[in-house]
Design a protein around this motif. Sequence first.
Motif, PDB file in Angstrom:
ATOM      1  N   GLY A  86       0.834  -1.186   0.000  1.00  0.00           N
ATOM      2  CA  GLY A  86       0.000   0.000   0.000  1.00  0.00           C
ATOM      3  C   GLY A  86       0.873   1.241   0.000  1.00  0.00           C
ATOM      4  O   GLY A  86       1.920   1.275   0.667  1.00  0.00           O
ATOM      5  N   TYR A  87       0.444   2.266  -0.741  1.00  0.00           N
ATOM      6  CA  TYR A  87       1.269   3.456  -0.933  1.00  0.00           C
ATOM      7  C   TYR A  87       0.463   4.745  -0.763  1.00  0.00           C
ATOM      8  O   TYR A  87      -0.739   4.801  -1.019  1.00  0.00           O
ATOM      9  CB  TYR A  87       1.863   3.486  -2.343  1.00  0.00           C
ATOM     10  N   MET A  88       1.180   5.784  -0.388  1.00  0.00           N
ATOM     11  CA  MET A  88       0.724   7.177  -0.403  1.00  0.00           C
ATOM     12  C   MET A  88      -0.682   7.371   0.165  1.00  0.00           C
ATOM     13  O   MET A  88      -1.583   7.826  -0.515  1.00  0.00           O
ATOM     14  CB  MET A  88       0.792   7.749  -1.828  1.00  0.00           C
ATOM     15  N   PRO A  89      -0.887   7.018   1.434  1.00  0.00           N
ATOM     16  CA  PRO A  89      -2.211   7.231   2.019  1.00  0.00           C
ATOM     17  C   PRO A  89      -2.529   8.716   2.153  1.00  0.00           C
ATOM     18  O   PRO A  89      -1.640   9.561   2.270  1.00  0.00           O
ATOM     19  CB  PRO A  89      -2.087   6.570   3.396  1.00  0.00           C
ATOM     20  N   ARG A  90      -3.813   9.009   2.132  1.00  0.00           N
ATOM     21  CA  ARG A  90      -4.314  10.359   2.379  1.00  0.00           C
ATOM     22  C   ARG A  90      -5.328  10.266   3.500  1.00  0.00           C
ATOM     23  O   ARG A  90      -6.196   9.376   3.489  1.00  0.00           O
ATOM     24  CB  ARG A  90      -4.978  10.954   1.134  1.00  0.00           C
ATOM     25  N   VAL A  91      -5.246  11.146   4.478  1.00  0.00           N
ATOM     26  CA  VAL A  91      -6.159  11.091   5.610  1.00  0.00           C
ATOM     27  C   VAL A  91      -7.003  12.355   5.637  1.00  0.00           C
ATOM     28  O   VAL A  91      -6.523  13.460   5.405  1.00  0.00           O
ATOM     29  CB  VAL A  91      -5.394  10.917   6.948  1.00  0.00           C
ATOM     30  N   ALA A  92      -8.285  12.167   5.881  1.00  0.00           N
ATOM     31  CA  ALA A  92      -9.221  13.273   6.061  1.00  0.00           C
ATOM     32  C   ALA A  92     -10.114  12.926   7.239  1.00  0.00           C
ATOM     33  O   ALA A  92     -10.275  11.744   7.578  1.00  0.00           O
ATOM     34  CB  ALA A  92     -10.052  13.507   4.798  1.00  0.00           C
ATOM     35  N   LEU A  93     -10.678  13.923   7.860  1.00  0.00           N
ATOM     36  CA  LEU A  93     -11.481  13.713   9.058  1.00  0.00           C
ATOM     37  C   LEU A  93     -12.959  13.907   8.755  1.00  0.00           C
ATOM     38  O   LEU A  93     -13.334  14.848   8.049  1.00  0.00           O
ATOM     39  CB  LEU A  93     -11.058  14.680  10.167  1.00  0.00           C
ATOM     40  N   THR A  94     -13.792  13.003   9.274  1.00  0.00           N
ATOM     41  CA  THR A  94     -15.231  13.179   9.174  1.00  0.00           C
ATOM     42  C   THR A  94     -15.648  14.363  10.050  1.00  0.00           C
ATOM     43  O   THR A  94     -14.892  14.797  10.933  1.00  0.00           O
ATOM     44  CB  THR A  94     -15.971  11.922   9.632  1.00  0.00           C
ATOM     45  N   PRO A  95     -16.858  14.916   9.839  1.00  0.00           N
ATOM     46  CA  PRO A  95     -17.310  16.012  10.715  1.00  0.00           C
ATOM     47  C   PRO A  95     -17.293  15.637  12.195  1.00  0.00           C
ATOM     48  O   PRO A  95     -17.127  16.495  13.058  1.00  0.00           O
ATOM     49  CB  PRO A  95     -18.734  16.289  10.214  1.00  0.00           C
ATOM     50  N   GLY A  96     -17.410  14.342  12.500  1.00  0.00           N
ATOM     51  CA  GLY A  96     -17.347  13.899  13.889  1.00  0.00           C
ATOM     52  C   GLY A  96     -15.943  13.664  14.398  1.00  0.00           C
ATOM     53  O   GLY A  96     -15.768  13.302  15.566  1.00  0.00           O
ATOM     54  N   GLY A  97     -14.926  13.842  13.529  1.00  0.00           N
ATOM     55  CA  GLY A  97     -13.548  13.745  13.967  1.00  0.00           C
ATOM     56  C   GLY A  97     -12.890  12.397  13.764  1.00  0.00           C
ATOM     57  O   GLY A  97     -11.753  12.199  14.189  1.00  0.00           O
ATOM     58  N   LEU A  98     -13.573  11.441  13.108  1.00  0.00           N
ATOM     59  CA  LEU A  98     -12.963  10.134  12.854  1.00  0.00           C
ATOM     60  C   LEU A  98     -12.129  10.206  11.574  1.00  0.00           C
ATOM     61  O   LEU A  98     -12.580  10.742  10.558  1.00  0.00           O
ATOM     62  CB  LEU A  98     -14.031   9.053  12.702  1.00  0.00           C
ATOM     63  N   PRO A  99     -10.928   9.655  11.585  1.00  0.00           N
ATOM     64  CA  PRO A  99     -10.101   9.685  10.383  1.00  0.00           C
ATOM     65  C   PRO A  99     -10.593   8.695   9.327  1.00  0.00           C
ATOM     66  O   PRO A  99     -10.952   7.557   9.634  1.00  0.00           O
ATOM     67  CB  PRO A  99      -8.709   9.294  10.894  1.00  0.00           C
ATOM     68  N   ARG A 100     -10.590   9.164   8.068  1.00  0.00           N
ATOM     69  CA  ARG A 100     -10.823   8.306   6.900  1.00  0.00           C
ATOM     70  C   ARG A 100      -9.526   8.303   6.099  1.00  0.00           C
ATOM     71  O   ARG A 100      -8.938   9.357   5.857  1.00  0.00           O
ATOM     72  CB  ARG A 100     -11.968   8.815   6.023  1.00  0.00           C
ATOM     73  N   VAL A 101      -9.093   7.119   5.684  1.00  0.00           N
ATOM     74  CA  VAL A 101      -7.814   6.981   4.997  1.00  0.00           C
ATOM     75  C   VAL A 101      -8.055   6.339   3.632  1.00  0.00           C
ATOM     76  O   VAL A 101      -8.748   5.316   3.527  1.00  0.00           O
ATOM     77  CB  VAL A 101      -6.838   6.119   5.817  1.00  0.00           C
ATOM     78  N   LEU A 102      -7.485   6.954   2.593  1.00  0.00           N
ATOM     79  CA  LEU A 102      -7.554   6.433   1.229  1.00  0.00           C
ATOM     80  C   LEU A 102      -6.135   6.257   0.722  1.00  0.00           C
ATOM     81  O   LEU A 102      -5.282   7.114   0.946  1.00  0.00           O
ATOM     82  CB  LEU A 102      -8.357   7.397   0.346  1.00  0.00           C
ATOM     83  N   TRP A 103      -5.872   5.159   0.016  1.00  0.00           N
ATOM     84  CA  TRP A 103      -4.522   4.891  -0.479  1.00  0.00           C
ATOM     85  C   TRP A 103      -4.631   4.006  -1.718  1.00  0.00           C
ATOM     86  O   TRP A 103      -5.698   3.475  -2.045  1.00  0.00           O
ATOM     87  CB  TRP A 103      -3.674   4.220   0.598  1.00  0.00           C
ATOM     88  N   TYR A 104      -3.511   3.842  -2.425  1.00  0.00           N
ATOM     89  CA  TYR A 104      -3.511   2.878  -3.533  1.00  0.00           C
ATOM     90  C   TYR A 104      -2.693   1.658  -3.138  1.00  0.00           C
ATOM     91  O   TYR A 104      -1.705   1.755  -2.421  1.00  0.00           O
ATOM     92  CB  TYR A 104      -3.062   3.504  -4.846  1.00  0.00           C
ATOM     93  N   ASP A 105      -3.144   0.479  -3.607  1.00  0.00           N
ATOM     94  CA  ASP A 105      -2.638  -0.778  -3.082  1.00  0.00           C
ATOM     95  C   ASP A 105      -2.599  -1.831  -4.186  1.00  0.00           C
ATOM     96  O   ASP A 105      -3.512  -1.916  -5.010  1.00  0.00           O
ATOM     97  CB  ASP A 105      -3.563  -1.254  -1.947  1.00  0.00           C
ATOM     98  N   TYR A 106      -1.522  -2.642  -4.186  1.00  0.00           N
ATOM     99  CA  TYR A 106      -1.359  -3.732  -5.144  1.00  0.00           C
ATOM    100  C   TYR A 106      -1.802  -5.073  -4.576  1.00  0.00           C
ATOM    101  O   TYR A 106      -1.376  -6.128  -5.043  1.00  0.00           O
ATOM    102  CB  TYR A 106       0.099  -3.813  -5.589  1.00  0.00           C
TER     103      TYR A 106
END
Length: 433
Positions: free
Chosen positions: A170-190
């Motif tokens: 898995g590479y280059m994750p991106r993290v963003a926070l929901t309005p409630g403060g929980l982290p959401r993580v998106l990445w690309y993966d082989y």
Amino acid sequence: MNKPALFAFLVTLPVSGFAAPDFAPPVRLTDSAAKYRLSRNPSQAMDFDSSGTLHLAYWSGGFATSAAEPSFIYYRSWTPGGGWTAQQSIDNSEDGSAQHLGGRQPTLSLAPDGTVWVVWHDARHTTTAPPANNIDNLEIYGDFKTPGGSFTNGDLRITDTSAAHLGDNGYMPRVALTPGGLPRVLWYDYNADFGISDLYVKTATGPGAFDATALPRLTDLADRSPDPEPITAPDFVVLPDGSGHAVWTEGTSSPGPLFYSEVPDTITSSVVGTQLAAETGGFFDPARLVAAPNGDLWVLYTDRSGAARNVTARRRAPGDSAFGPPIALTSAASDQYAPHGAVDGDGILHVVWVDERAGQHVYYGEYDPVLDAMVAEIPITDTAAEWARPAIALDTSGAPVVVFEEDSGLSTGDLWFAIPSVQAAAHGWSNYE
């Protein structure tokens, strides 16, 4: 524009009546002892919290990670009165023999309560012996600190994957926070295929908790048949309404096509992105997403369709079903690339990029969507160098802070820091150690 008193010194541009900040000479932020870098996509390298503290994540490392040449994830913070805190390594990335291997490509996001999240891809579970060579099992890790607290001692494992091939990375994750403060993580993966990657996304199950074995797949290479390209270099934001949005490129070169999709809260089926541009900066200069306070969604990218590279924007206003047409942000005939932006409370897009119109420099500009015009455009750097990957954040008054790389060699490189000159004079910002 509702400019703070900080900008009382600004010189009015006669073409529009707007003003551009006069930046103080940039200051070297790192110590030249390693090759310090922002993430390849630095749109989530740093951010201000509500108290006016700037939080920054970056890394050091060479072409590859090994016990002999490890990588490190770093964190620092800055306040106008106190300057920069000391550099702090935050990844506890040790293999089974207690050798540090390291994380790379960090991303940072701030929760509403001021909790700082940093997420990266990590080599601690890789195999050193050939043919793996520490690139056989890269996993996604993260860490967090609450206001006034410290990062944890053990890190937080976000993925725990196992595929029947050596390229389960898995590479280059991106993290963003929901309005409630929980982290959401998106990445690309082989994980699904040795040579063709897809996007995966997961949300924390609670504060500081992920189901590491869950692998929700956002895209599916079967949807891109018969000749699917790997999906790489994503960016990811969550708007104030809670909706998730992602952009990515296809392929591992440059130029490359740019795609966009909304990211549903629950993944029930794969998505197929909408192509926004055919020839962009691609894998080496990926597109950046900007979530505006008013709900605007901006995508910034380098247009590679002409003879020169051009920084370009597209905007999707709240309620719109699609992005508007491409906006060429500068009119210079030379190469411009690596754009990043932030939007202030008046809807003005503040942009930084690398520009080669008079040597290689970092530039700053302001784009007014009402006037449909770039109302300011000035260099930040005072000497030409191998500048790269500028990132911008706006403080609580709307004043810009810019951090960027100097790529000085295979094993050396530094980060630099720039703010407007009146802010520097008022706060003694060179006190950064």
